[in-house]
Structure formats: C-alpha cells, structure tokens
Design a protein around this motif. Structure first.
Motif, PDB file in Angstrom:
ATOM      1  N   TRP A 304       0.839  -1.196   0.000  1.00  0.00           N
ATOM      2  CA  TRP A 304       0.000   0.000   0.000  1.00  0.00           C
ATOM      3  C   TRP A 304       0.868   1.238   0.000  1.00  0.00           C
ATOM      4  O   TRP A 304       2.067   1.177   0.276  1.00  0.00           O
ATOM      5  N   SER A 305       0.249   2.361  -0.324  1.00  0.00           N
ATOM      6  CA  SER A 305       0.911   3.658  -0.312  1.00  0.00           C
ATOM      7  C   SER A 305      -0.073   4.686   0.216  1.00  0.00           C
ATOM      8  O   SER A 305      -1.230   4.705  -0.198  1.00  0.00           O
ATOM      9  N   SER A 306       0.379   5.532   1.140  1.00  0.00           N
ATOM     10  CA  SER A 306      -0.496   6.529   1.748  1.00  0.00           C
ATOM     11  C   SER A 306       0.079   7.926   1.585  1.00  0.00           C
ATOM     12  O   SER A 306       1.242   8.176   1.915  1.00  0.00           O
ATOM     13  N   ASP A 340      -3.391  -1.435   6.211  1.00  0.00           N
ATOM     14  CA  ASP A 340      -3.891  -0.610   5.099  1.00  0.00           C
ATOM     15  C   ASP A 340      -3.592   0.876   5.244  1.00  0.00           C
ATOM     16  O   ASP A 340      -4.116   1.690   4.490  1.00  0.00           O
ATOM     17  N   SER A 341      -2.783   1.268   6.214  1.00  0.00           N
ATOM     18  CA  SER A 341      -2.361   2.653   6.466  1.00  0.00           C
ATOM     19  C   SER A 341      -3.453   3.527   7.073  1.00  0.00           C
ATOM     20  O   SER A 341      -3.267   4.741   7.225  1.00  0.00           O
TER      21      SER A 341
END
Length: 380
Positions: A304-306, A340-341
């Motif tokens: 994931w990326s936030s 999932d951040s």
C-alpha cells in the motif's frame, strides 16, 4: 535549513557542509505545498501519555535512542547522557560529559558510548565516564556496544573496534573514502557473530574479532555526473527478521538481503532519506515527500501507499503492535495501520518536533523531541 539531527548535510573533504541538504529542503520552503489538514483525531487504539522526562536540546546531535530491556538511553547536544526506565520514566542515571556531542547512543546495558563534536569516543559505565579516545575523523552514527566491545562507523566509512572496559583500540578497517557522506545515522548492528555496517550503498558483514570482511551485498550503485548525484549511503534504521535484513539506500532504493548468504533478495526504487522498519510480512518506509509505503518482505511488491502525511517532515517508522508509528516536525506522532495505512491514533508532544525515530520498550512508546522532551505513551 539548520544542522540539526533531521538535516541531511554531507561530509566532504574534511568538513561538514551542513547548509547543503540532500532531501527535500525546498519541499518545506515558503513556496512548498502545505500539508493537508488531518482533521480531528479519532482514536481507534486508545493510547495515553504515561510519563514525561526531559534533558537538553537535541539539534546538533545525530540521536539514536538505545533500548536494552526496560531501559532507554538518550543524549543531548550539550553532552548529557541519561538512561530511563521505559515503564515508569524514572531516570536510572544521568551524566554530563561537558562537551557537545555529534552522535549517540550505543549501549549494552552496562557500557554506553557517544562521540563528541571534537571527535572523542566517550564511554560511560553506570552513569560514570570511564574513558575517552580521540578519533581522527568525525562520526555521525551512534556507536555500537556489543560483546564487550565498542564499534564506531566514522564519516569516511572507516570502522573501528575498541575494548569496552579499557578503550584499547582492537582493530580498524579503512576503505577508500567517498567524496560525500550523509550527516545522519548509518547502519552498525550485530547479527549473530557478524558486525553488519552500511558502506556506500552496500551492507557489509565484518568479522568483529579482527575486522576482516565476510561478505558485501549491494543495495544501490552510484549514478550521475557529480558527487552529490553519485552519493549512495545506507540509512539507519533497518529491519531484521531472522536472516532477512531490509534497509534503505538514500534516495535510491529499498531492499532486503539474506544475511546468512550475504546476497541481495530484492530491491525496489524508492526516494526516501530515512531508515525503515518491518515485520515478517512487510517493510515500511517514508519517502522524502511524506508518502508512506509498505512493501512485501518476500519480494518487494508494493502492499500500500499513503499520501495522508505528505509534505510533513517525518521520522523513520517504528512497527509497534498493529501500528506503524511515525513522528513529524510539529511534534505529532502518527499511528497508522500496518494492514492498510488507516489512521489509528495521533499523539501530541511539544511543538519543537520529533528528533529521532520513536522506539519501544517495556510496553511503552518512547518519543524524544528537539527541545529535549522525552515522552512515554502506553495503551489504555
């Protein structure tokens, strides 16, 4: 930009060019994008401040708080070194060394070690200074104390070993110096009977008894046409799970190696300047623009990326329970879900900013600020 522990200055030709920062100084200038408002804090995990202590300011020292059991050892710019009980915040011992410090702290619970701005390696035992040894060059990485020895990674990436009790130099391993190196925490850690360091884009395994090299694993190679563009360093902190060590090469890659074989498992492009942390499933890092990314530990695929914390000056992360914990330059401490951040909580310290990557000991999250505040947080 100041020459604080969050600065990314460089060491060049015997002098520190602390005015030259290599990771996004312009990002935080007056014309840079402003961080998005985070809105009200909605705690998913209940955490509260359990205690607070204090010491001198943390601006010029590259600080790596050291955890040994229930104890956390920290240091200030002016030469104050103290060890606290992370459960209660009580100070076990405190000593003033009377000289400004450049790097600290190394500790094995008995001996602690720091390096002064005048290039002295200083050893402390039980709150009492026991010896000093002059080094020929500056140091920006906290010493490592292990196996009754003190190991030092110098700014020219030479590696020294000293006897912890007497200060006698045991060996030194010198390599051709790089034109520029980072003025920030590097990699210096024990893995079994191997001393692992970061040298110019490589993780290198040394025999701690004599300094001979056992293996080298490259995470990045120099590129570009000038010294700044070709700068490649391994930034601490790193994540170890069994025989897997994962680390960041400054502004270039994140990757993992098999430490038993000394071979690279994978690398992925990444544009961050601080170290990473991880668990058995993933590794987590912060890009220079504040994007937080998780990669699979097995193969480096992005999980994931936030962008929630973009344009904030962030510390390296700490994996703690369900959370990835990250401090910022306003003194806020962000707890994001490892899965999932999603935001889990936001903790407040003073407004001077978080000075070093958070650490955990005795079920307590410990955070140090630039004004010298030391905060302990625990689940309710």
């Amino acid at each position: 930009m100041s020459s604080s522990s969050k600065s990314r200055g460089v060491f060049a030709a015997g002098m520190v060019l602390s005015a030259l920062a290599l990771s996004g100084c312009s990002m935080f200038s007056k014309s840079a994008p402003k961080p998005a408002d985070l809105g009200p804090n909605v705690p998913v995990i209940a955490v509260s401040q359990a205690w607070k202590s204090s010491m001198g300011k943390v601006e010029g020292i590259v600080l790596e708080p050291r955890v040994i059991g229930d104890a956390v050892t920290v240091a200030s710019d002016a030469g104050e070194v103290l060890s606290l009980n992370a459960r209660t915040g009580a100070v076990a011992w405190r000593v003033s060394l009377g000289t400004p410090l450049s790097a600290g702290v190394g500790s094995d619970g008995r001996w602690s070690a720091v390096v002064s701005k005048s290039n002295e390696l200083i050893a402390v035992e039980g709150g009492r200074e026991v010896w000093r040894k002059q080094l020929p060059i500056q140091v920006f990485t906290a010493p490592l104390v292990a196996g009754n020895r003190v190991f030092v990674l110098a700014a020219d990436r030479s590696v020294y070993a000293f006897d912890a009790a007497s200060g006698q130099r045991l060996w030194v391993q010198q390599r051709p110096g790089e034109a520029l190196v980072l003025r920030q925490q590097g990699v210096l850690m024990p893995v079994g009977n191997t001393l692992v360091t970061g040298l110019a884009g490589r993780l290198v395994g040394f025999n701690p008894d004599n300094g001979s090299i056992r293996w080298e694993a490259p995470l990045a190679s120099p590129r570009g046409t000038n010294d700044v563009e070709r700068l490649v360093e391994i930034a601490g902190r790193v994540s170890r799970v069994g025989e897997s060590i994962c680390a960041r090469a400054f502004q270039t890659t994140v990757g993992c190696i098999d430490v038993e074989r000394g071979t690279v498992a994978w690398t992925q492009p990444a544009a961050g300047s601080d170290g990473i942390d991880g668990d058995e499933k993933a590794v987590y890092g912060v890009e220079s623009n504040g994007t937080v990314i998780a990669w699979k530990r097995a193969d480096g695929a992005k999980v994931w990326s936030s962008n929630r914390l973009r344009y904030r000056q962030l510390t390296a992360p700490l994996v703690l329970g369900r959370s990835v914990v990250i401090g910022d330059s306003t003194g806020e401490v962000h707890m994001l879900s490892r899965e999932d951040s999603a935001p889990l909580n936001r903790l407040s310290t003073d407004k001077s900013g978080v000075a070093a990557a958070p650490v955990a000991a005795a079920g307590t999250l410990v955070v140090v600020t630039h004004d010298g505040g030391i905060y302990g947080f625990r689940p309710e």
